[in-house]
Write an enzyme that holds these catalytic residues in place. Structure first.
Site, mmCIF file in Angstrom:
data_model
loop_
_atom_site.group_PDB
_atom_site.id
_atom_site.type_symbol
_atom_site.label_atom_id
_atom_site.label_comp_id
_atom_site.label_asym_id
_atom_site.label_seq_id
_atom_site.Cartn_x
_atom_site.Cartn_y
_atom_site.Cartn_z
ATOM 1 N N ARG A 213 0.866 -1.090 0.030
ATOM 2 C CA ARG A 213 -0.005 -0.056 0.010
ATOM 3 C C ARG A 213 0.901 1.238 0.234
ATOM 4 O O ARG A 213 0.549 2.162 -0.882
ATOM 5 C CB ARG A 213 -0.918 -0.223 1.387
ATOM 6 C CG ARG A 213 -2.063 -1.114 1.290
ATOM 7 C CD ARG A 213 -2.789 -0.657 2.805
ATOM 8 N NE ARG A 213 -3.567 -1.994 2.765
ATOM 9 C CZ ARG A 213 -3.716 -2.793 3.659
ATOM 10 N NH1 ARG A 213 -2.846 -2.546 4.570
ATOM 11 N NH2 ARG A 213 -4.562 -3.839 3.740
ATOM 12 N N PHE A 229 -11.789 -5.472 -5.381
ATOM 13 C CA PHE A 229 -11.609 -6.477 -4.040
ATOM 14 C C PHE A 229 -11.108 -5.444 -2.989
ATOM 15 O O PHE A 229 -10.031 -5.964 -2.356
ATOM 16 C CB PHE A 229 -10.639 -7.632 -4.336
ATOM 17 C CG PHE A 229 -10.897 -8.280 -5.541
ATOM 18 C CD1 PHE A 229 -11.854 -9.184 -5.302
ATOM 19 C CD2 PHE A 229 -10.312 -8.127 -6.659
ATOM 20 C CE1 PHE A 229 -12.303 -10.058 -6.674
ATOM 21 C CE2 PHE A 229 -10.576 -8.667 -7.820
ATOM 22 C CZ PHE A 229 -11.316 -9.754 -7.887
ATOM 23 N N ASP A 251 -16.228 -3.648 -4.157
ATOM 24 C CA ASP A 251 -16.188 -5.318 -3.547
ATOM 25 C C ASP A 251 -17.559 -5.784 -3.585
ATOM 26 O O ASP A 251 -18.560 -5.110 -3.479
ATOM 27 C CB ASP A 251 -15.700 -4.909 -1.974
ATOM 28 C CG ASP A 251 -15.246 -6.336 -1.268
ATOM 29 O OD1 ASP A 251 -14.040 -6.419 -1.053
ATOM 30 O OD2 ASP A 251 -16.166 -7.528 -1.064
ATOM 31 N N SER A 252 -17.685 -7.092 -3.736
ATOM 32 C CA SER A 252 -19.111 -7.761 -3.853
ATOM 33 C C SER A 252 -19.727 -7.797 -2.468
ATOM 34 O O SER A 252 -20.852 -7.914 -2.575
ATOM 35 C CB SER A 252 -18.864 -9.075 -4.363
ATOM 36 O OG SER A 252 -18.078 -9.825 -3.629
ATOM 37 N N ALA A 278 -20.782 -1.664 -4.266
ATOM 38 C CA ALA A 278 -21.086 -3.043 -3.862
ATOM 39 C C ALA A 278 -21.315 -4.056 -5.167
ATOM 40 O O ALA A 278 -22.205 -3.798 -5.958
ATOM 41 C CB ALA A 278 -22.154 -3.204 -2.894
ATOM 42 N N ASP A 298 -6.512 -7.261 -6.143
ATOM 43 C CA ASP A 298 -6.088 -7.967 -4.889
ATOM 44 C C ASP A 298 -7.295 -8.790 -4.367
ATOM 45 O O ASP A 298 -7.968 -8.701 -3.583
ATOM 46 C CB ASP A 298 -5.980 -7.150 -3.550
ATOM 47 C CG ASP A 298 -5.263 -7.781 -2.573
ATOM 48 O OD1 ASP A 298 -4.842 -9.205 -2.795
ATOM 49 O OD2 ASP A 298 -5.296 -7.387 -1.441
ATOM 50 N N CYS A 338 -2.956 -14.326 -3.435
ATOM 51 C CA CYS A 338 -2.722 -14.743 -2.145
ATOM 52 C C CYS A 338 -2.937 -16.389 -1.802
ATOM 53 O O CYS A 338 -3.000 -17.021 -0.685
ATOM 54 C CB CYS A 338 -3.537 -13.876 -0.914
ATOM 55 S SG CYS A 338 -5.113 -14.017 -1.167
HETATM 56 N N1 SAH Z 1 -7.266 -5.605 -0.953
HETATM 57 C C1 SAH Z 1 -7.705 -6.042 0.529
HETATM 58 C C2 SAH Z 1 -8.151 -7.578 0.668
HETATM 59 C C3 SAH Z 1 -8.767 -8.062 -0.216
HETATM 60 S S1 SAH Z 1 -9.611 -9.413 0.525
HETATM 61 C C4 SAH Z 1 -7.015 -5.267 1.594
HETATM 62 O O1 SAH Z 1 -5.845 -4.667 1.182
HETATM 63 O O2 SAH Z 1 -7.445 -5.472 2.683
HETATM 64 C C5 SAH Z 1 -10.650 -10.120 -0.729
HETATM 65 C C6 SAH Z 1 -12.138 -9.344 -0.944
HETATM 66 O O3 SAH Z 1 -12.689 -9.688 -2.366
HETATM 67 C C7 SAH Z 1 -13.037 -9.322 0.125
HETATM 68 O O4 SAH Z 1 -13.477 -8.357 0.577
HETATM 69 C C8 SAH Z 1 -14.175 -9.882 -0.651
HETATM 70 O O5 SAH Z 1 -15.263 -9.472 -0.307
HETATM 71 C C9 SAH Z 1 -13.912 -9.756 -2.130
HETATM 72 N N2 SAH Z 1 -14.553 -10.670 -3.096
HETATM 73 C C10 SAH Z 1 -14.688 -11.797 -3.091
HETATM 74 N N3 SAH Z 1 -15.043 -12.279 -4.500
HETATM 75 C C11 SAH Z 1 -15.449 -10.937 -5.071
HETATM 76 C C12 SAH Z 1 -15.778 -10.796 -6.340
HETATM 77 N N4 SAH Z 1 -16.437 -11.797 -7.227
HETATM 78 N N5 SAH Z 1 -15.989 -9.542 -6.762
HETATM 79 C C13 SAH Z 1 -15.716 -8.293 -5.847
HETATM 80 N N6 SAH Z 1 -15.281 -8.682 -4.880
HETATM 81 C C14 SAH Z 1 -15.079 -10.071 -4.405
#
Ligand code: SAH
Length: 394
Positions: A213, A229, A251-252, A278, A298, A338
């Site tokens: 970050r 995400f 984020d979903s 969302a 991510d 990850c």
């Molecule tokens: N980048 C974040 C961590 C990401 S964790 C950080 O720095 O803290 C992964 C995230 O992806 C979760 O919040 C989850 O809700 C979201 N996610 C999972 N599948 C998804 C999709 N199909 N579309 C959008 N978001 C999604």
């Protein structure tokens, strides 16, 4: 000190002698009849010579090793281990730093404590057990934690409902096992984050992206940023501090979007540069126009196990292909995986495939990984899970 003995088969001691922290059930020749899951055991070779002490567990990983010395696992042991872990974080200037009150104190195998995670948020430690033995040791660990911080750490929240094998029927309850507090705003490199350790994923925050970050912040000036995400909006807040022209977070999960908005508000109450949506990432990417010139990808682990590998790689390829195709000329993508089951080369190959399909010119500017408070035990390369690339697209 002698614990009940587990004897290994002939030829199965080599990996223990090379300090690998796990013993697989197939390596075992004999074990005591009355052994219970979570018991401390001594591991010996086929001749009965001592190799290691660890926690026994039913499953393919039968022993998680705590020490390669013949020693008692007691307060002295825990204190030595936790103090060593804290010392590393102090030297990294992550601990005892008013500008940074959140870091990982114990990263399982990386801190030679397999099955234990401890994250620090101000004066609260969030402890997570992934091994039954660690669950039984939670009280002594909590006491030692409070002790080594000499009054600076007051609360220990235990969060293992989702991480222990459910067949062990331990029914752990999430909650404070020492102290208790509602103060849950922690500081990461001077930025504030609301940490929801009760309901949030993992221990409430993805500490492992901290250094990435910070790098993003340096590259965000005047850019139009898409944080895909976003979860708690970590990258979004850094992008705003870095002087981004606008930041869109996706984020979903509606809950994640609330957390992101809250964290933006905590740091930049006046800003009109941020919006959060969302929505499903793939849908958003498909329908977006080419307005962004910095995109963060991510996603959650696409492959939790080796058998999901092929699909995971397809997922990474598709995601990156869409982003590379649509980003503005000269744009930058921070792309991550990850998944422990996907290694660095496989991930890079997925991004290569994605780039090749778009026909655009792509350069790798940085190769990213997990930070130093998520260390990798060199004898346990499986511990390397986070990898990323910063690419520039012409
Ligand atoms: N980048 C974040 C961590 C990401 S964790 C950080 O720095 O803290 C992964 C995230 O992806 C979760 O919040 C989850 O809700 C979201 N996610 C999972 N599948 C998804 C999709 N199909 N579309 C959008 N978001 C999604």
């Amino acid at each position: 000190m002698t614990y009940p003995e587990i004897k290994l088969r002939r030829g199965k001691s080599d990996s223990v002698k090379r300090f690998h922290p796990w013993i697989f059930s197939g390596a075992i020749q004999s074990l005591p009849d009355n052994l219970k899951e979570g018991d401390l055991v001594s591991v010996t070779d086929e001749n009965g010579d001592f190799l290691a002490v660890g926690f026994y567990q039913i499953g393919s990983i039968a022993v998680r090793i705590l020490s390669f010395q013949n020693e008692e696992i007691n307060t002295v042991f825990w204190k030595r281990k936790l103090e060593a872990a804290l010392d590393v974080r102090r030297k990294l200037q992550l601990a005892e730093n008013a500008q940074n009150t959140t870091y990982r104190l114990v990263h399982g195998e990386g801190d030679t404590l397999p099955g234990l995670i401890i994250d620090i948020y101000n004066d609260t430690a969030v402890m997570q057990a992934h091994a039954v033995g660690m669950h039984y040791a939670r009280e002594i660990i909590a006491d030692v934690l409070i002790d080594i911080y000499g009054g600076e750490l007051k609360n220990v929240y235990y969060k293992s409902e989702g991480t222990l094998p459910y067949k062990a029927a331990l029914n752990p309850q999430d909650g404070f096992i020492r102290g208790g507090t509602d103060v849950n705003v922690a500081i990461e490199y001077g930025l504030k984050f609301h940490i929801d350790w009760t309901k949030g994923q993992k221990t409430g925050f993805f500490i492992d992206q901290r250094e990435n970050r910070l790098l993003l912040e340096k590259m965000a000036k005047d850019r139009k940023v898409l944080n895909m995400f976003c979860y708690t909006g970590g990258f979004s807040v850094y992008a705003l501090r870095g002087g981004a022209q606008l930041v869109h977070s996706v984020d979903s999960s509606a809950k994640a979007i609330d957390l992101t908005r809250e964290n933006v508000e905590l740091n930049f109450p006046e800003t009109d540069k941020h919006e959060a949506f969302a929505e499903d990432a793939f849908r958003y990417l498909e329908k977006m126009a080419g307005e962004y010139d910095l995109i963060i990808l991510d996603p959650p682990a696409f492959a939790k196990h080796k058998d999901a590998l092929r699909n995971a790689i397809k997922g990474y390829t598709r995601l990156n292909e869409t982003a590379i195709r649509k980003i503005k000329k000269g744009g930058i993508i921070f792309t991550f995986s990850c998944s422990q089951a996907v290694n660095k080369d496989q991930f890079r190959l997925a991004v290569f495939t994605a780039a090749a399909r778009t026909g655009r010119n792509v350069r790798i500017l940085h190769q990213l990984h997990q930070p130093a408070d998520h260390p990798i035990n060199i004898y346990h390369p499986e511990g390397e899970y986070l990898k990323g690339l910063v690419i520039q697209v012409e």
